[in-house]
Design a protein around this motif. Structure first.
Motif, PDB file in Angstrom:
ATOM      1  N   LEU A   1      42.528  49.984  42.534  1.00 32.49           N
ATOM      2  CA  LEU A   1      42.663  50.648  41.292  1.00 32.49           C
ATOM      3  C   LEU A   1      43.256  52.038  41.110  1.00 32.49           C
ATOM      4  O   LEU A   1      44.046  52.631  40.415  1.00 32.49           O
ATOM      5  CB  LEU A   1      41.569  50.152  40.160  1.00 32.49           C
ATOM      6  N   LEU A   2      42.202  52.713  42.014  1.00 31.64           N
ATOM      7  CA  LEU A   2      42.144  54.115  41.969  1.00 31.64           C
ATOM      8  C   LEU A   2      43.305  54.631  42.725  1.00 31.64           C
ATOM      9  O   LEU A   2      44.150  55.349  42.318  1.00 31.64           O
ATOM     10  CB  LEU A   2      40.803  54.652  42.544  1.00 31.64           C
ATOM     11  N   PHE A   3      43.260  54.311  44.010  1.00 29.62           N
ATOM     12  CA  PHE A   3      44.436  54.896  44.969  1.00 29.62           C
ATOM     13  C   PHE A   3      45.918  54.419  44.994  1.00 29.62           C
ATOM     14  O   PHE A   3      46.391  54.978  45.674  1.00 29.62           O
ATOM     15  CB  PHE A   3      43.507  54.935  46.326  1.00 29.62           C
ATOM     16  N   SER A   4      45.683  53.034  44.648  1.00 32.02           N
ATOM     17  CA  SER A   4      47.018  52.368  44.495  1.00 32.02           C
ATOM     18  C   SER A   4      47.761  52.581  43.329  1.00 32.02           C
ATOM     19  O   SER A   4      49.137  52.742  43.025  1.00 32.02           O
ATOM     20  CB  SER A   4      47.119  51.275  45.141  1.00 32.02           C
ATOM     21  N   VAL A   5      47.046  51.965  42.235  1.00 30.79           N
ATOM     22  CA  VAL A   5      47.739  51.862  40.940  1.00 30.79           C
ATOM     23  C   VAL A   5      47.704  53.031  40.222  1.00 30.79           C
ATOM     24  O   VAL A   5      48.444  53.413  39.446  1.00 30.79           O
ATOM     25  CB  VAL A   5      46.826  50.734  40.095  1.00 30.79           C
ATOM     26  N   THR A   6      46.586  53.903  39.925  1.00 26.02           N
ATOM     27  CA  THR A   6      46.309  55.070  39.280  1.00 26.02           C
ATOM     28  C   THR A   6      47.114  56.194  39.845  1.00 26.02           C
ATOM     29  O   THR A   6      47.983  56.785  39.623  1.00 26.02           O
ATOM     30  CB  THR A   6      44.878  55.270  39.063  1.00 26.02           C
ATOM     31  N   MET A   7      46.773  56.522  41.119  1.00 20.02           N
ATOM     32  CA  MET A   7      47.100  57.782  41.840  1.00 20.02           C
ATOM     33  C   MET A   7      48.588  57.524  42.621  1.00 20.02           C
ATOM     34  O   MET A   7      49.150  58.371  43.015  1.00 20.02           O
ATOM     35  CB  MET A   7      46.110  58.243  42.883  1.00 20.02           C
ATOM     36  N   ASP A   8      48.735  56.033  42.988  1.00 15.41           N
ATOM     37  CA  ASP A   8      49.728  55.795  43.961  1.00 15.41           C
ATOM     38  C   ASP A   8      50.009  56.490  45.176  1.00 15.41           C
ATOM     39  O   ASP A   8      51.013  56.979  45.931  1.00 15.41           O
ATOM     40  CB  ASP A   8      51.245  55.964  43.008  1.00 15.41           C
ATOM     41  N   TRP A   9      48.820  56.681  45.578  1.00 16.08           N
ATOM     42  CA  TRP A   9      48.764  57.262  47.192  1.00 16.08           C
ATOM     43  C   TRP A   9      48.860  56.251  48.176  1.00 16.08           C
ATOM     44  O   TRP A   9      49.354  56.492  49.463  1.00 16.08           O
ATOM     45  CB  TRP A   9      47.347  58.109  47.334  1.00 16.08           C
ATOM     46  N   LEU A  10      48.446  55.028  48.127  1.00 17.61           N
ATOM     47  CA  LEU A  10      48.272  54.139  49.175  1.00 17.61           C
ATOM     48  C   LEU A  10      48.806  52.840  48.737  1.00 17.61           C
ATOM     49  O   LEU A  10      48.805  52.340  47.620  1.00 17.61           O
ATOM     50  CB  LEU A  10      46.749  53.940  49.733  1.00 17.61           C
ATOM     51  N   PRO A  11      49.462  51.985  49.809  1.00 20.63           N
ATOM     52  CA  PRO A  11      49.712  50.731  49.265  1.00 20.63           C
ATOM     53  C   PRO A  11      48.795  49.700  49.057  1.00 20.63           C
ATOM     54  O   PRO A  11      47.556  49.973  49.462  1.00 20.63           O
ATOM     55  CB  PRO A  11      50.591  50.189  50.286  1.00 20.63           C
ATOM     56  N   SER A  12      48.910  48.848  48.125  1.00 23.94           N
ATOM     57  CA  SER A  12      47.610  48.126  47.671  1.00 23.94           C
ATOM     58  C   SER A  12      47.432  46.673  48.496  1.00 23.94           C
ATOM     59  O   SER A  12      46.248  46.076  48.492  1.00 23.94           O
ATOM     60  CB  SER A  12      47.760  47.736  46.314  1.00 23.94           C
ATOM     61  N   PHE A  13      48.580  46.372  49.212  1.00 22.15           N
ATOM     62  CA  PHE A  13      48.263  44.870  49.967  1.00 22.15           C
ATOM     63  C   PHE A  13      49.289  44.814  51.064  1.00 22.15           C
ATOM     64  O   PHE A  13      50.361  45.654  50.973  1.00 22.15           O
ATOM     65  CB  PHE A  13      48.559  43.704  48.920  1.00 22.15           C
ATOM     66  N   GLY A  14      49.007  43.919  51.988  1.00 27.02           N
ATOM     67  CA  GLY A  14      49.959  43.437  53.155  1.00 27.02           C
ATOM     68  C   GLY A  14      49.667  44.469  54.238  1.00 27.02           C
ATOM     69  O   GLY A  14      48.815  45.262  54.457  1.00 27.02           O
ATOM     70  N   TYR A  15      50.398  43.854  55.260  1.00 34.94           N
ATOM     71  CA  TYR A  15      50.150  44.565  56.711  1.00 34.94           C
ATOM     72  C   TYR A  15      51.247  45.826  57.046  1.00 34.94           C
ATOM     73  O   TYR A  15      50.996  46.858  57.598  1.00 34.94           O
ATOM     74  CB  TYR A  15      50.458  43.844  57.844  1.00 34.94           C
ATOM     75  N   GLU A  16      52.395  45.788  56.122  1.00 35.17           N
ATOM     76  CA  GLU A  16      53.535  46.478  56.284  1.00 35.17           C
ATOM     77  C   GLU A  16      54.386  46.371  55.023  1.00 35.17           C
ATOM     78  O   GLU A  16      54.330  45.533  54.273  1.00 35.17           O
ATOM     79  CB  GLU A  16      54.340  46.101  57.582  1.00 35.17           C
TER      80      GLU A  16
END
Length: 323
Positions: A155-170
């Motif tokens: 929620l914080l780093f993927s959805v809100t800040m869009d810094w990192l991917p939220s799921f998967g290997y690649e």
């Protein structure tokens, strides 16, 4: 040392075979019929089709015969055939194992390095605000459920800040190669590895702190201070090294269980590892695949226990190998 390793391997084989037999009976006692699952997916549920499926996969054989055939296959390094995936179990596990080893290896390295670092700092500044802050944070991370940490991280780093991917290997469809592929996998690895690492980091930090405070009261540390050695040298060369034995013991036990114990994290982050494979096999009543994952996880635990015993000697040369 060679004799010690040989004896430990022989004992590990006996333990592994006992675990295979135990897991076989436990899974067979579980409710559900893989033939019914396959028939339901095929859209046919008549008794003739069910009998054909049971005969095809050996499910119509008596339980002792099934056990004998399975153990015989294990001794020949054959983990069986997956009913649901229509592939050899060993192939499925080998496809997923690298992702799990990458995830758990990274999480283990993060937790061990930062756990020992923060534990040593807490012991070095015992009774100060730094010690209190580290202890409180360790308790928070230890007591917080992993799934909640994982969801909040997404929620914080993927959805809100869009810094990192939220799921998967690649990144699906990106077709990165070379360094770009490595960086893409690393970006997907950050959240799940950190989620697992925070819990174990809290454990190692508390263990390191308690062990260092205990060692610092021993006579040889007082002798080192009487010789005029600086406090940093005493903490690093004398206290920390002798305090690492219980940490190494705990880390060795947890390293093996991490391989098969990342089911929740792999499911939340859709990480394609054997933990998620085991969860899928359980839902599909894929007995052979489930047993194969158990065998691999058990073998990894036994292997890490042997490695832990060998690491003891490098941490404390006074320890001698014994059968």
């Amino acid at each position: 040392m060679i004799s010690f390793i040989a004896q430990r391997i022989a004992k590990a084989i006996v333990v592994l075979l006992a675990l295979v037999v135990l897991n076989f009976f436990l899974i067979r006692m579980a409710p559900g019929d893989p033939a019914l699952v396959m028939a339901g997916e095929a859209g046919a549920g008549d008794q003739v089709f069910l009998a054909q499926l049971r005969e095809k996969f050996g499910l119509d054989q008596p339980l002792p015969v099934q056990l004998f055939l399975y153990v015989k296959g294990i001794l020949n390094l054959d983990l069986g055939f997956s009913f649901r995936q229509q592939m050899p179990v060993a192939t499925l596990i080998l496809q997923r194992l690298p992702a799990t080893l990458l995830l758990t290896g990274t999480a283990f390295a993060i937790s061990l390095a930062f756990g020992i670092l923060f534990g040593a700092l807490a012991a070095r500044f015992a009774g100060t605000w730094a010690d209190t802050a580290i202890t409180v944070l360790a308790l928070v991370f230890y007591a917080t459920p992993l799934f909640w940490v994982a969801l909040m991280a997404i929620l914080l780093f993927s959805v809100t800040m869009d810094w990192l991917p939220s799921f998967g290997y690649e990144t699906v469809g990106a077709n990165y190669t070379g360094l770009a592929h490595v960086l893409d996998v690393a970006a997907h690895l950050v959240l799940p590895a950190t989620t697992i690492g925070l819990f174990f980091m809290a454990t190692y930090a508390r263990m390191t702190r308690a062990s260092m405070l205990e060692v610092s009261r021993l006579d040889f540390v007082k002798t080192a201070r009487a010789k005029g050695l600086s406090d940093s040298v005493i903490q690093r060369r004398h206290v920390l090294r002798n305090a690492l034995l219980p940490v190494v013991t705990l880390a060795g036990l947890q390293a093996g269980t991490l391989v098969g114990g990342a089911v929740l994290t792999e499911t939340v982050f859709a990480w394609p590892g054997i933990g998620r494979l085991m969860y899928e096999a359980l839902l599909q009543r894929d007995y052979n695949l489930l047993l194969g994952v158990f065998v691999v996880c058990s073998a990894m635990v036994l292997a890490f226990n042997l490695i832990t015993d060998l690491v003891y000697r490098s941490v404390d040369p006074r320890i001698e190998f014994a059968s």
